[in-house]
Motif scaffolding. Structure first.
Motif, PDB file in Angstrom:
ATOM      1  N   ARG A  38       2.598   8.849  -4.971  1.00 35.96           N
ATOM      2  CA  ARG A  38       3.458   9.099  -6.415  1.00 35.96           C
ATOM      3  C   ARG A  38       2.301  11.029  -6.546  1.00 35.96           C
ATOM      4  O   ARG A  38       1.754  10.457  -6.145  1.00 35.96           O
ATOM      5  N   CYS A  94       1.345   6.455 -12.611  1.00 40.38           N
ATOM      6  CA  CYS A  94       2.287   5.657 -13.084  1.00 40.38           C
ATOM      7  C   CYS A  94       2.707   5.019 -11.190  1.00 40.38           C
ATOM      8  O   CYS A  94       3.747   5.343 -10.910  1.00 40.38           O
ATOM      9  N   VAL A 137       5.574   3.704  -8.902  1.00 37.50           N
ATOM     10  CA  VAL A 137       6.643   3.244  -8.260  1.00 37.50           C
ATOM     11  C   VAL A 137       6.533   0.947  -8.546  1.00 37.50           C
ATOM     12  O   VAL A 137       5.475   0.968  -7.819  1.00 37.50           O
ATOM     13  N   ARG A 138       7.463   1.151  -8.577  1.00 37.51           N
ATOM     14  CA  ARG A 138       7.579  -0.502  -8.283  1.00 37.51           C
ATOM     15  C   ARG A 138       8.044  -0.774  -7.627  1.00 37.51           C
ATOM     16  O   ARG A 138       9.719  -0.187  -7.070  1.00 37.51           O
ATOM     17  N   GLN A 190      14.279  -2.683  -3.235  1.00 38.14           N
ATOM     18  CA  GLN A 190      14.828  -1.914  -4.619  1.00 38.14           C
ATOM     19  C   GLN A 190      13.250  -0.830  -4.899  1.00 38.14           C
ATOM     20  O   GLN A 190      12.200  -2.158  -5.041  1.00 38.14           O
ATOM     21  N   THR A 230      11.956   1.078  -8.066  1.00 36.43           N
ATOM     22  CA  THR A 230      11.719   1.409  -9.782  1.00 36.43           C
ATOM     23  C   THR A 230      10.782   2.492  -9.512  1.00 36.43           C
ATOM     24  O   THR A 230       9.434   2.247 -10.002  1.00 36.43           O
ATOM     25  N   LYS A 231      10.885   3.534 -10.763  1.00 30.08           N
ATOM     26  CA  LYS A 231      10.279   4.898 -11.076  1.00 30.08           C
ATOM     27  C   LYS A 231      10.323   4.862 -12.360  1.00 30.08           C
ATOM     28  O   LYS A 231      11.137   5.039 -12.811  1.00 30.08           O
ATOM     29  N   THR A 232       9.021   4.799 -12.856  1.00 29.27           N
ATOM     30  CA  THR A 232       9.025   4.669 -14.837  1.00 29.27           C
ATOM     31  C   THR A 232       8.248   5.759 -15.463  1.00 29.27           C
ATOM     32  O   THR A 232       8.995   6.154 -16.892  1.00 29.27           O
ATOM     33  N   ASP A 233       7.964   6.641 -14.411  1.00 25.58           N
ATOM     34  CA  ASP A 233       7.671   8.047 -15.791  1.00 25.58           C
ATOM     35  C   ASP A 233       8.401   9.644 -14.368  1.00 25.58           C
ATOM     36  O   ASP A 233       8.780   9.106 -13.657  1.00 25.58           O
TER      37      ASP A 233
END
Length: 148
Positions: A9, A18, A20-21, A58, A60-63
């Motif tokens: 990131r 943050c 990534v999940r 899958q 998931t990016k939260t920021d």
């Protein structure tokens, strides 16, 4: 059948705020040994751990910002179990030769059994197609004496 999941990131000068999940199949990936600054990490799975549903990834990016990542899936099979597929326009033939120096010059002798330490091996890979193709990439990743 090793598989690898890599993630890193960065925004601005590659600053990680943050991670990534990532979920591979139903398995959430818990980042370990995360590289400081970039957030790079990888997760490897060995042959017995890999299941077909792991082909579903899958992320998931939260920021805000940009995230980069990659998934590599490599399949290896015992060469004795590989059989030719006839429904392709490509046919491939691989031949091994031992190079022998004679009085009249070098001679190639087809390998018909075990080779000796010190023998110089020559590999001939022949790729034939039944039509014009725009692009064909051929890469032989096995050493010349590693399989037959």
């Amino acid at each position: 059948m090793p598989s690898t999941v890599c993630c890193w990131r960065g925004t601005g000068p590659a600053l990680v705020r943050c991670l990534v999940r990532v979920k591979v199949g139903d398995l959430p990936i818990e980042p370990q040994d995360v590289e400081a600054g970039t957030g790079f990490y990888e997760q490897r799975f060995v042959r017995d751990e890999v299941k077909p549903d792991m082909g579903r990834v899958q992320v998931t990016k939260t920021d805000p910002g940009v995230a980069w990542g990659s998934v590599h899936w490599q399949y290896l099979e015992d060469m004795s179990k590989v059989t030719p597929y006839e429904g392709t326009p490509l046919t491939l033939k691989k031949q091994l030769y031992v190079k022998e120096n004679t009085e009249t010059g070098p001679v190639l002798r087809a390998v018909e059994g075990p080779v000796s330490v010190g023998d110089e091996l020559v590999v001939r890979v022949e790729l034939r197609v039944d039509r014009d193709m725009e692009y064909v990439h051929l890469k032989d990743q096995r050493g010349s004496a590693s399989n037959r």
